[in-house]
Design an enzyme around this catalytic site. Structure first.
Site, PDB file in Angstrom:
ATOM      1  CE1 TYR A   1      -4.169  -1.609   0.102  1.00 11.66           C
ATOM      2  CE2 TYR A   1      -3.029  -3.131   1.564  1.00 11.66           C
ATOM      3  CZ  TYR A   1      -4.102  -2.825   0.757  1.00 11.66           C
ATOM      4  OH  TYR A   1      -5.112  -3.733   0.599  1.00 11.66           O
ATOM      5  N   PRO A   2       0.986   1.918  -1.127  1.00 14.34           N
ATOM      6  CG  PRO A   2       0.617   2.857  -3.249  1.00 14.34           C
ATOM      7  CD  PRO A   2       0.077   1.830  -2.290  1.00 14.34           C
ATOM      8  CB  CYS A   3       1.663   5.128   2.939  1.00 10.65           C
ATOM      9  SG  CYS A   3       3.028   4.204   3.613  1.00 10.65           S
ATOM     10  CG  HIS A   4       6.158   5.394  -1.350  1.00  9.28           C
ATOM     11  ND1 HIS A   4       5.575   4.140  -1.257  1.00  9.28           N
ATOM     12  CD2 HIS A   4       6.510   5.539  -2.655  1.00  9.28           C
ATOM     13  CE1 HIS A   4       5.611   3.567  -2.459  1.00  9.28           C
ATOM     14  NE2 HIS A   4       6.154   4.396  -3.322  1.00  9.28           N
ATOM     15  NE  ARG A   5       3.558   4.700  -5.939  1.00  7.69           N
ATOM     16  CZ  ARG A   5       3.191   3.494  -6.377  1.00  7.69           C
ATOM     17  NH1 ARG A   5       1.908   3.191  -6.470  1.00  7.69           N
ATOM     18  NH2 ARG A   5       4.106   2.623  -6.720  1.00  7.69           N
TER      19      ARG A   5
END
Length: 172
Positions: free
Chosen positions: A125-129
């Site tokens: 889950y790409p929370c860095h985006r």
DNA sequence: CGAACGGCCAAAC
DNA sequence: GTTTGGCCGTTCG
């Protein structure tokens, strides 16, 4: 990181010439991942998850990511909805805390930030985006240096680490 | 129960 | 550029 019980695999990786550890929780499926700078947990080592940890290391260092089994455990309904919305942001793009909040029909970007901080499966889950609405970087539980590193490689940040405005993804 | 705290934001100086 | 007031799910007392 309070709970150490149930850690099943880990893998060292190098970032910025410093040794880090990628730690994986789970039984049949991976239910949680952490990126750590400090020491390894002193728990049992399950070799069956080394493959998974290795894949994540490859993803971190080369950008190669394949399908992996994972599941959400002990995640609240609200957090799930945030993660589901987050999953729509494609590689190479970013969105903002506020945009996710609006998509969910709430008016608290900060609650979204809280949920992202609790993301049990970073990278997947790409929370860095997720960055701030003024194209500032925002935070990252594993450290903002790594967040910038990931976004530069994905193309959403310029080489100097600033977020590219034209990579803001709004269609949530 | 209540209170405090954020990986925030838009509007207003 | 800076300040301000509101936001709301979770955590902790």
């Amino acid at each position: 990181m309070a709970r150490e019980a149930g850690v099943h695999g880990w893998c060292p990786y190098t970032f910025d010439r410093t040794k880090h550890y990628l730690i994986v929780w789970g039984d049949e499926c991976v239910s949680r991942i952490a990126l750590r700078e400090d020491s390894l947990p002193q728990t049992g080592h399950d070799p069956s998850l080394d493959t998974y940890a290795f894949m994540l290391k490859e993803w971190l260092t080369t950008g190669e990511m394949h399908e992996v089994p994972f599941m959400l455990k002990d995640v609240s309904a609200f957090d799930r909805s945030v993660l589901a919305t987050l999953a729509k942001v494609p590689h190479g793009y970013v969105t903002s805390y506020g945009a996710i909040a609006r998509a969910l029909g709430i008016r608290s970007p900060r609650a979204v930030g809280q949920a992202l901080k609790r993301n049990p499966l970073p990278l997947i889950y790409p929370c860095h985006r997720v960055v701030s609405s003024d194209c500032g970087l925002g935070g990252f539980s594993a450290g903002t240096d790594l967040k910038t590193h990931l976004l530069v490689r994905e193309g959403a940040c310029a080489d100097d680490g600033t977020v590219r405005r034209d990579r803001m993804f709004h269609d949530l």
